[in-house]
Design an enzyme around this catalytic site. Sequence first.
Site, PDB file in Angstrom:
ATOM      1  N   GLY A  73       0.833  -1.188   0.000  1.00 25.93           N
ATOM      2  CA  GLY A  73       0.000   0.000   0.000  1.00 25.93           C
ATOM      3  C   GLY A  73       0.872   1.245   0.000  1.00 25.93           C
ATOM      4  CG  ASP A  75       2.112   8.376  -3.473  1.00 25.81           C
ATOM      5  OD1 ASP A  75       3.061   8.479  -4.253  1.00 25.81           O
ATOM      6  OD2 ASP A  75       1.000   8.924  -3.664  1.00 25.81           O
ATOM      7  CB  THR A  77       8.915   5.351  -0.023  1.00 26.15           C
ATOM      8  OG1 THR A  77       9.771   5.865   1.002  1.00 26.15           O
ATOM      9  CG2 THR A  77       9.183   3.869  -0.221  1.00 26.15           C
ATOM     10  CG  HIS A  79      13.957   1.564  -0.154  1.00 20.13           C
ATOM     11  ND1 HIS A  79      13.488   1.851   1.111  1.00 20.13           N
ATOM     12  CD2 HIS A  79      12.977   0.841  -0.757  1.00 20.13           C
ATOM     13  CE1 HIS A  79      12.280   1.320   1.267  1.00 20.13           C
ATOM     14  NE2 HIS A  79      11.949   0.708   0.138  1.00 20.13           N
ATOM     15  CB  ILE A 148       5.478   2.353   8.073  1.00 20.54           C
ATOM     16  CG1 ILE A 148       6.491   2.623   9.197  1.00 20.54           C
ATOM     17  CG2 ILE A 148       4.819   0.984   8.263  1.00 20.54           C
ATOM     18  CD1 ILE A 148       5.883   2.655  10.589  1.00 20.54           C
ATOM     19  N   GLY A 160       7.843  -3.190   4.756  1.00 22.40           N
ATOM     20  CA  GLY A 160       8.069  -2.807   6.149  1.00 22.40           C
ATOM     21  C   GLY A 160       8.481  -1.364   6.344  1.00 22.40           C
ATOM     22  CB  CYS A 178       4.547   8.809   1.870  1.00 22.68           C
ATOM     23  SG  CYS A 178       5.877   7.772   2.516  1.00 22.68           S
TER      24      CYS A 178
END
Length: 213
Positions: A73, A75, A77, A79, A148, A160, A178
Amino acid sequence: MIVEDWGLVNYADGFERQKKCVQSVIDGAEDHLVLCEHPPVLTLGRQTHPESLLYQRKEIQERGVAVEHVDRGGDVTLHAPGQLVVYPVFDLNKYGKDLKVYMETLEEVAVDLLKNFGILAISISGQRGVFVEDPAKGGVGPDKIISIGVGVRKWVTYHGLGINVNTDLSLFNLIKPCGLDVRMTSMQKLKGHSVPMGDVKAKVIERFQEHFS
């Protein structure tokens, strides 16, 4: 729970390994807690809005940042190295089969983790993740420090948390994190120095064992 540290792993390869963990837990294995970092990548969740990407995809990729669609779920993000990514692969049949409670518990884990490093963080109703006030902004904020987003298959969780430890925050200028008009921050920025990743990993494990014993 079984704790695995995958180090720096390509996002697509890590996702394939994560799916194997999910299947093993569905088949009766113990819960897994996976810790890793990824090379720069934007992940687009199921609710990603086109306007959340502030540059064309080609421009983003030319900057050395990959783009991946994911089945969680939320929007978009980001990493990147210096961000600790935590993948709890947990069987929620053991924890009441309540996704809302699970998400709230992840936020509690995150708040408790930051407290261990002298950082006061909060969760905000209606916004997933964990936020802090940046003293340098004179109390204007809050800034987001942990993102998250989760997926669930047969009540086994995956995806996660993305914990900004020593993350290059300039990469967040590529997106509306997000889907929010929010600034991202990191433990490094708030503390004024680099934070040892090994110390953060150790505390993450402790906090998860505490909340999911």
